[in-house]
Design an enzyme around this catalytic site. Structure first.
Site, PDB file in Angstrom:
ATOM      1  N   MET A 322       9.853  10.806  29.850  1.00  0.00           N
ATOM      2  CA  MET A 322      10.517  11.984  28.442  1.00  0.00           C
ATOM      3  C   MET A 322      11.703  11.156  28.009  1.00  0.00           C
ATOM      4  SD  MET A 322      10.932  14.944  31.235  1.00  0.00           S
ATOM      5  CE  MET A 322       9.922  16.360  31.276  1.00  0.00           C
ATOM      6  N   HIS A 448      21.451 -19.593  17.136  1.00  0.00           N
ATOM      7  CA  HIS A 448      22.724 -19.193  18.172  1.00  0.00           C
ATOM      8  C   HIS A 448      24.069 -19.723  17.299  1.00  0.00           C
ATOM      9  CE1 HIS A 448      24.571 -21.585  21.111  1.00  0.00           C
ATOM     10  NE2 HIS A 448      24.978 -22.426  19.915  1.00  0.00           N
TER      11      HIS A 448
HETATM   12  P1  FAD Z   1      12.803  18.488  22.966  1.00  0.00           P
HETATM   13  O1  FAD Z   1      13.706  17.837  22.169  1.00  0.00           O
HETATM   14  O2  FAD Z   1      13.639  18.858  24.258  1.00  0.00           O
HETATM   15  O3  FAD Z   1      12.641  19.526  21.738  1.00  0.00           O
HETATM   16  C1  FAD Z   1      12.401  20.870  21.953  1.00  0.00           C
HETATM   17  C2  FAD Z   1      12.691  21.707  20.814  1.00  0.00           C
HETATM   18  O4  FAD Z   1      12.085  22.732  20.724  1.00  0.00           O
HETATM   19  C3  FAD Z   1      14.093  22.469  21.077  1.00  0.00           C
HETATM   20  O5  FAD Z   1      15.226  21.419  19.913  1.00  0.00           O
HETATM   21  C4  FAD Z   1      13.743  23.427  21.524  1.00  0.00           C
HETATM   22  O6  FAD Z   1      14.624  24.521  20.699  1.00  0.00           O
HETATM   23  C5  FAD Z   1      12.709  23.940  20.441  1.00  0.00           C
HETATM   24  N1  FAD Z   1      12.233  25.445  21.197  1.00  0.00           N
HETATM   25  C6  FAD Z   1      11.680  25.558  22.736  1.00  0.00           C
HETATM   26  N2  FAD Z   1      10.562  26.467  22.476  1.00  0.00           N
HETATM   27  C7  FAD Z   1      10.394  26.646  21.659  1.00  0.00           C
HETATM   28  C8  FAD Z   1      10.035  27.941  21.287  1.00  0.00           C
HETATM   29  N3  FAD Z   1       9.581  29.081  22.075  1.00  0.00           N
HETATM   30  N4  FAD Z   1      10.223  28.652  19.916  1.00  0.00           N
HETATM   31  C9  FAD Z   1      11.605  27.125  18.812  1.00  0.00           C
HETATM   32  N5  FAD Z   1      11.716  26.201  19.183  1.00  0.00           N
HETATM   33  C10 FAD Z   1      11.666  25.670  20.833  1.00  0.00           C
HETATM   34  N6  FAD Z   1      15.879   9.900  25.320  1.00  0.00           N
HETATM   35  C11 FAD Z   1      16.200   8.050  24.649  1.00  0.00           C
HETATM   36  O7  FAD Z   1      14.602   7.979  24.305  1.00  0.00           O
HETATM   37  N7  FAD Z   1      16.818   8.312  25.251  1.00  0.00           N
HETATM   38  C12 FAD Z   1      18.225   8.584  25.261  1.00  0.00           C
HETATM   39  O8  FAD Z   1      18.979   8.470  25.054  1.00  0.00           O
HETATM   40  C13 FAD Z   1      17.832   9.268  25.855  1.00  0.00           C
HETATM   41  N8  FAD Z   1      19.343  10.153  25.871  1.00  0.00           N
HETATM   42  C14 FAD Z   1      19.514  11.436  26.470  1.00  0.00           C
HETATM   43  C15 FAD Z   1      20.391  12.062  27.700  1.00  0.00           C
HETATM   44  C16 FAD Z   1      20.052  13.667  27.893  1.00  0.00           C
HETATM   45  C17 FAD Z   1      21.557  14.405  29.059  1.00  0.00           C
HETATM   46  C18 FAD Z   1      19.343  13.435  28.021  1.00  0.00           C
HETATM   47  C19 FAD Z   1      18.708  15.390  28.542  1.00  0.00           C
HETATM   48  C20 FAD Z   1      18.379  13.842  27.830  1.00  0.00           C
HETATM   49  C21 FAD Z   1      18.198  12.017  26.938  1.00  0.00           C
HETATM   50  N9  FAD Z   1      16.853  11.205  26.562  1.00  0.00           N
HETATM   51  C22 FAD Z   1      17.009  10.450  25.371  1.00  0.00           C
HETATM   52  C23 FAD Z   1      15.625  12.229  26.515  1.00  0.00           C
HETATM   53  C24 FAD Z   1      15.103  12.961  24.768  1.00  0.00           C
HETATM   54  O9  FAD Z   1      15.795  14.207  24.433  1.00  0.00           O
HETATM   55  C25 FAD Z   1      14.184  13.893  25.252  1.00  0.00           C
HETATM   56  O10 FAD Z   1      12.889  12.212  25.524  1.00  0.00           O
HETATM   57  C26 FAD Z   1      13.430  14.041  23.606  1.00  0.00           C
HETATM   58  O11 FAD Z   1      13.847  14.665  22.745  1.00  0.00           O
HETATM   59  C27 FAD Z   1      11.738  14.764  23.704  1.00  0.00           C
HETATM   60  O12 FAD Z   1      11.581  15.161  22.821  1.00  0.00           O
HETATM   61  P2  FAD Z   1      10.551  16.369  22.331  1.00  0.00           P
HETATM   62  O13 FAD Z   1      10.785  16.601  20.737  1.00  0.00           O
HETATM   63  O14 FAD Z   1       9.309  16.420  23.219  1.00  0.00           O
HETATM   64  O15 FAD Z   1      11.732  17.894  23.038  1.00  0.00           O
HETATM   65  P1  NAI Z   2      15.543  10.818  36.679  1.00  0.00           P
HETATM   66  O1  NAI Z   2      14.167  10.565  37.004  1.00  0.00           O
HETATM   67  O2  NAI Z   2      16.231   9.708  35.420  1.00  0.00           O
HETATM   68  O3  NAI Z   2      16.163  10.383  37.685  1.00  0.00           O
HETATM   69  C1  NAI Z   2      16.510  11.305  38.749  1.00  0.00           C
HETATM   70  C2  NAI Z   2      17.158  10.544  40.302  1.00  0.00           C
HETATM   71  O4  NAI Z   2      17.057  11.794  41.106  1.00  0.00           O
HETATM   72  C3  NAI Z   2      15.561   9.754  40.568  1.00  0.00           C
HETATM   73  O5  NAI Z   2      16.169   8.552  41.027  1.00  0.00           O
HETATM   74  C4  NAI Z   2      15.295  10.677  42.122  1.00  0.00           C
HETATM   75  O6  NAI Z   2      15.069  10.221  43.091  1.00  0.00           O
HETATM   76  C5  NAI Z   2      16.610  11.460  41.890  1.00  0.00           C
HETATM   77  N1  NAI Z   2      17.012  12.676  42.742  1.00  0.00           N
HETATM   78  C6  NAI Z   2      15.718  13.415  43.275  1.00  0.00           C
HETATM   79  N2  NAI Z   2      15.882  14.915  43.573  1.00  0.00           N
HETATM   80  C7  NAI Z   2      17.199  15.039  44.085  1.00  0.00           C
HETATM   81  C8  NAI Z   2      17.763  15.635  45.573  1.00  0.00           C
HETATM   82  N3  NAI Z   2      17.315  16.362  46.188  1.00  0.00           N
HETATM   83  N4  NAI Z   2      18.917  14.717  45.354  1.00  0.00           N
HETATM   84  C9  NAI Z   2      19.085  13.569  45.635  1.00  0.00           C
HETATM   85  N5  NAI Z   2      18.521  13.175  44.807  1.00  0.00           N
HETATM   86  C10 NAI Z   2      17.716  13.310  44.348  1.00  0.00           C
HETATM   87  O7  NAI Z   2      16.412  12.437  35.645  1.00  0.00           O
HETATM   88  P2  NAI Z   2      17.400  12.196  34.968  1.00  0.00           P
HETATM   89  O8  NAI Z   2      18.193  11.769  35.151  1.00  0.00           O
HETATM   90  O9  NAI Z   2      17.728  14.071  35.351  1.00  0.00           O
HETATM   91  O10 NAI Z   2      16.811  12.046  33.571  1.00  0.00           O
HETATM   92  C11 NAI Z   2      15.841  13.104  33.148  1.00  0.00           C
HETATM   93  C12 NAI Z   2      14.848  12.778  31.785  1.00  0.00           C
HETATM   94  O11 NAI Z   2      15.383  12.042  30.691  1.00  0.00           O
HETATM   95  C13 NAI Z   2      14.804  11.191  32.122  1.00  0.00           C
HETATM   96  O12 NAI Z   2      13.386  11.481  32.223  1.00  0.00           O
HETATM   97  C14 NAI Z   2      14.762  10.125  31.227  1.00  0.00           C
HETATM   98  O13 NAI Z   2      13.472   9.201  30.833  1.00  0.00           O
HETATM   99  C15 NAI Z   2      15.659  11.345  30.451  1.00  0.00           C
HETATM  100  N6  NAI Z   2      16.696  10.298  30.024  1.00  0.00           N
HETATM  101  C16 NAI Z   2      16.904   9.623  29.529  1.00  0.00           C
HETATM  102  C17 NAI Z   2      17.806   8.572  28.935  1.00  0.00           C
HETATM  103  C18 NAI Z   2      18.019   7.144  28.222  1.00  0.00           C
HETATM  104  O14 NAI Z   2      15.994   6.776  27.510  1.00  0.00           O
HETATM  105  N7  NAI Z   2      18.828   6.642  27.907  1.00  0.00           N
HETATM  106  C19 NAI Z   2      18.986   8.923  29.684  1.00  0.00           C
HETATM  107  C20 NAI Z   2      19.408  10.599  30.096  1.00  0.00           C
HETATM  108  C21 NAI Z   2      18.327  11.005  30.188  1.00  0.00           C
END
Ligand code: FAD
Ligand code: NAI
Length: 469
Positions: A322, A448
């Protein structure tokens, strides 16, 4: 925009949907995007990548001012936190990103159908606008790009005030004295770092016996030690069984995952970050004949086609990591496939970065995966303590580790803990994409003194010939 007809219609304007739409429009398709949120850009732009990176950067500066400047010979009074300004900066970055995507939609003549989309079957999508008014759009190709949502934890009610998801953790109005983060994954470590740097006592409670469970094992161990030195506490192998809101704060019950005595912890704020779930709520999948796989993700055939003709899916809502850049690639590749081109995505060359300090960056296989698959490999490792630029920066924690497949002489994995690890990884990702060997990387001239020399040295180390160690 009622009853309009399109070549391609995306439902969701996250990184998958908006990138796919722009690529589709570039290829000459009449394109629309249905998005219900008032800000384009999805989870990533509104409550994910962008706001979290803004807070990570600002809190890093705050921490450095308090802990790092003096070592560089810069004397300042203890820095004072102005949280509202930090939050306002974060929000302005989100707003400018929203506007940027809106501009790109206009530039590429993409229609934004404002509202919630629902599949009606037969190439039709119903759009319910913010005022409840319904319209229908027709499209030859419909792409589900509805992303993901917070994974709930049974028995724990998220109120986004004292028991928060990542969304609430991005908008806390004050620094909590204490915070428990449930889940030692990416969100837990990034947002745990933010609030720890700003002054909260942060404890990460993780179910498994290690943090970052999908990363290389050596990386997880070293990263835990580094974060512990920064003041974050870890309780591994523990499961949270309940979180009850008390008069002030939360009373958290937990017990060892393998069984044992239960304990209670009183904290100000609890962050639930145990993963995310694919989101396709209310989309009318059944009526349209779109099936899910055994993990609740939309089932696709490897070329993004769902089980319903003319309906495709990309991003967080289908299988795979994701990550925003994975969703973006899928959006663009799908548009090209529909235009008759032959693009490809290499699942072994999708980088992943954890934006802690130092950063954690990885691509390809971990040592554990290679061992499990009986693939013979060589390791080349180089620590940042032996890199002059890192020493100048006083950022010597971490290493670059390159894994090469002994059978093919191709680089098959890379794991970095270090300053700017996410940027350093790009070179190795390109090397994997082009089927390069460690020697190929090592023979490239690196400037470097830069951090990139640690990548070159790790590549040299695969053949036992580092220069600076
Ligand atoms: P989304 O970004 O979830 O977009 C889906 C969109 O669909 C939303 O705008 C929603 O409103 C819309 N939608 C849903 N259902 C409907 C409907 N029925 N009609 C109209 N609109 C609808 N990933 C990274 O690579 N780097 C990061 O640093 C990173 N940091 C993150 C930090 C946090 C706190 C979180 C929660 C996630 C992070 N992620 C990061 C993960 C990243 O946000 C997701 O992988 C990415 O947004 C997925 O893109 P997407 O287009 O699949 O869906
Ligand atoms: P995650 O899958 O990275 O981590 C969840 C953690 O929770 C795991 O270590 C798991 O073992 C633990 N866990 C699961 N159930 C638990 C329980 N009941 N009690 C205690 N620990 C438990 O999921 P996270 O951090 O919520 O992120 C969600 C997604 O968002 C990820 O898949 C990540 O790819 C994406 N994301 C990406 C970022 C980035 O690329 N920098 C930043 C933030 C999110």
């Amino acid at each position: 925009m009622a009853d309009a007809s399109y070549d391609i219609l995306f439902i969701g304007a996250g990184p998958g949907g908006y990138t796919g739409a722009i690529r589709a429009a570039q290829l000459g398709f009449k394109t629309a995007v249905v998005e219900k949120s008032p800000g384009l850009g999805g989870t990533c732009t509104n409550v994910g990548c962008i706001p979290s990176k803004a807070l990570l950067h600002s809190s890093e500066l705050f921490y450095e001012a308090g802990h790092g400047f003096a070592k560089h010979g810069i004397k300042i009074a203890a820095p004072e936190l102005d949280l509202p300004t930090m939050m306002a900066h974060k929000q302005s970055v989100v707003a400018s990103s929203n506007k940027g995507i809106e501009f790109l939609f206009k530039k590429n003549k993409i229609d934004w159908l404002k509202g919630t989309g629902k599949l009606l079957g037969g190439g039709k999508v119903e759009v319910t606008g913010p005022d409840g008014a319904k319209s229908t759009a027709t499209a030859k190709h419909i792409v589900i790009a509805t992303g993901s949502d917070v994974m709930p934890l049974r028995g724990i009610e998220i109120d986004e005030k004292s028991i928060v998801s990542s969304t609430g953790a991005l908008v806390l109005g004050a620094v909590p004295k204490s915070m428990v983060v449930i889940g030692g994954g990416v969100i837990g470590l990034e947002l745990g770092s933010v609030w720890s740097r700003l002054g909260a006592e942060v404890t990460v409670v993780e179910f498994l016996d290690r943090i970052l469970p999908t990363n290389d094992g050596e990386v997880s161990k070293q990263m835990q030690r580094i974060l512990e030195r920064q003041g974050i506490k870890f309780r591994l192998g523990m499961k949270v069984t309940a979180a009850k809101k008390a008069k002030s704060g939360v009373s958290l019950s937990m017990e060892p995952a393998k069984g044992g005595a239960a304990e209670t912890l009183d904290v100000d704020v609890v962050l639930v970050s145990i993963g995310r779930r694919p989101y396709a709520d209310g989309l009318g999948l059944d009526a349209a004949g779109v099936q899910l796989d055994d993990k609740g993700r939309i089932k696709t055939d490897g070329h993004f086609a769902t089980t319903a003709a003319g309906i495709y899916a990309i991003g967080d809502v289908i299988a795979g990591p994701m990550l925003a850049h994975k969703a973006e690639e899928e959006g663009a590749v799908l548009a090209e496939l529909l235009a008759g081109q032959k693009p490809h995505i290499n699942p072994d060359a999708i980088p992943a970065v954890v934006y802690t300090w130092p950063e954690v960056a990885s691509v390809g296989k971990t040592e554990e995966e290679l061992k499990a698959a009986n693939i013979p490999y060589k390791i080349g490792k180089f620590p940042f303590s032996a890199n002059a630029r890192a020493r100048a920066m006083m950022a010597t924690d971490g290493f670059v580790k390159i894994l090469e497949d002994q059978r093919t002489k191709r680089v098959i994995g890379c794991h970095i803990i270090g300053p700017n690890a996410g940027d350093l990884l790009a070179e190795v990702t390109a090397a994997i994409e082009y089927g390069a060997s460690a020697e190929d990387i090592a023979r490239v001239c690196h400037s470097h003194p830069t951090l990139t020399e640690a990548v070159k040295e790790a590549a040299l180390a695969v053949d036992g010939r580092t220069i600076n160690m």
